[in-house]
Design a protein around this motif. Structure first.
Motif, PDB file in Angstrom:
ATOM      1  N   GLU A 157       0.636  -1.054   0.123  1.00  0.00           N
ATOM      2  CA  GLU A 157       0.076   0.223   0.001  1.00  0.00           C
ATOM      3  C   GLU A 157       0.756   1.336  -0.016  1.00  0.00           C
ATOM      4  OE1 GLU A 157      -2.220  -2.934   2.973  1.00  0.00           O
ATOM      5  OE2 GLU A 157      -0.099  -2.499   2.262  1.00  0.00           O
ATOM      6  N   LEU A 158       2.151   1.166   0.345  1.00  0.00           N
ATOM      7  CA  LEU A 158       3.019   2.282   0.652  1.00  0.00           C
ATOM      8  C   LEU A 158       4.199   2.351  -0.472  1.00  0.00           C
ATOM      9  CD1 LEU A 158       3.286   2.268   4.441  1.00  0.00           C
ATOM     10  CD2 LEU A 158       1.552   3.748   3.227  1.00  0.00           C
ATOM     11  N   GLU A 159       4.197   1.480  -1.432  1.00  0.00           N
ATOM     12  CA  GLU A 159       5.098   1.313  -2.248  1.00  0.00           C
ATOM     13  C   GLU A 159       5.342   2.752  -2.859  1.00  0.00           C
ATOM     14  OE1 GLU A 159       5.463  -3.489  -3.367  1.00  0.00           O
ATOM     15  OE2 GLU A 159       4.468  -2.037  -4.718  1.00  0.00           O
ATOM     16  N   GLN A 160       4.393   3.321  -3.313  1.00  0.00           N
ATOM     17  CA  GLN A 160       4.236   4.577  -4.482  1.00  0.00           C
ATOM     18  C   GLN A 160       3.909   5.935  -3.514  1.00  0.00           C
ATOM     19  OE1 GLN A 160       5.102   4.425  -7.505  1.00  0.00           O
ATOM     20  NE2 GLN A 160       5.126   2.309  -6.739  1.00  0.00           N
ATOM     21  N   THR A 161       3.915   5.721  -1.973  1.00  0.00           N
ATOM     22  CA  THR A 161       3.678   6.765  -1.206  1.00  0.00           C
ATOM     23  C   THR A 161       4.988   7.767  -1.136  1.00  0.00           C
ATOM     24  OG1 THR A 161       2.253   5.641   0.076  1.00  0.00           O
ATOM     25  CG2 THR A 161       2.829   7.797   0.982  1.00  0.00           C
ATOM     26  N   PRO A 162       4.760   9.295  -1.725  1.00  0.00           N
ATOM     27  CA  PRO A 162       6.015   9.884  -1.579  1.00  0.00           C
ATOM     28  C   PRO A 162       6.388   9.935  -0.099  1.00  0.00           C
ATOM     29  CG  PRO A 162       4.414  11.042  -2.452  1.00  0.00           C
ATOM     30  CD  PRO A 162       3.740   9.664  -2.154  1.00  0.00           C
ATOM     31  N   VAL A 163       7.688  10.062  -0.027  1.00  0.00           N
ATOM     32  CA  VAL A 163       8.446  10.119   1.165  1.00  0.00           C
ATOM     33  C   VAL A 163       9.454  11.449   1.316  1.00  0.00           C
ATOM     34  CG1 VAL A 163      10.160   9.370   2.946  1.00  0.00           C
ATOM     35  CG2 VAL A 163       8.374   7.865   1.940  1.00  0.00           C
ATOM     36  N   VAL A 164       9.413  12.376   2.146  1.00  0.00           N
ATOM     37  CA  VAL A 164       9.971  13.580   2.137  1.00  0.00           C
ATOM     38  C   VAL A 164      10.913  13.556   3.393  1.00  0.00           C
ATOM     39  CG1 VAL A 164      10.218  16.098   2.501  1.00  0.00           C
ATOM     40  CG2 VAL A 164       8.407  14.872   0.905  1.00  0.00           C
ATOM     41  N   PHE A 165      12.214  13.471   3.329  1.00  0.00           N
ATOM     42  CA  PHE A 165      13.092  13.204   4.581  1.00  0.00           C
ATOM     43  C   PHE A 165      13.410  14.828   5.059  1.00  0.00           C
ATOM     44  CE2 PHE A 165      15.148   9.599   2.935  1.00  0.00           C
ATOM     45  CZ  PHE A 165      14.772   8.586   4.012  1.00  0.00           C
TER      46      PHE A 165
END
Length: 127
Positions: free
Chosen positions: A77-85
């Motif tokens: 479910e989270l493979e495509q969720t954008p992540v911001v460090f």
């Protein structure tokens, strides 16, 4: 049609920084934010929360940001969720390293509370 950024999973171990970001993102900008104070908590809350974006501190005790990202990516479910460090380590090679890990963007700490929401929206729009 692009979805609007609304739900943010926010992982930050420093309660003061977390409080400022929550105030800015939720109270002032109306985002729905799920705060987590570490990687393990993020792994438990992320899937049920269904975030549009994950804002992730890099330096945390125990599981750091890159390790947490790796764990989050194990959920389909989270493979495509954008992540911001979010990090104080923003030398060009460090930033490139985070982008190489799959981050959609990097926000420098200390962040500017007045521009945080817009920075996230800009990254969201580019993504």
């Amino acid at each position: 049609m692009t979805r609007e950024l609304n739900r943010i999973l926010y992982v930050e171990d420093d309660p003061d920084i977390q409080a400022i970001a929550l105030m800015v993102l939720e109270t002032i900008n109306g985002f729905t934010v799920e705060p987590c104070s570490g990687g393990n908590e993020a792994l438990q809350k992320a899937v049920p929360f269904k975030p549009d974006l994950i804002l992730l501190d890099v330096m945390m005790p125990g599981m750091d940001g890159p390790e947490t990202l790796k764990g989050l990516r194990n959920f389909s479910e989270l493979e495509q969720t954008p992540v911001v460090f979010m990090t104080a380590k923003v030398q060009p090679q460090e930033v490139q390293g985070y982008l190489n890990l799959g981050a959609a963007g990097v926000i420098a700490k200390p962040f500017d509370p007045m521009t945080l929401a817009q920075e996230l929206r800009d990254i969201w729009d580019r993504h």
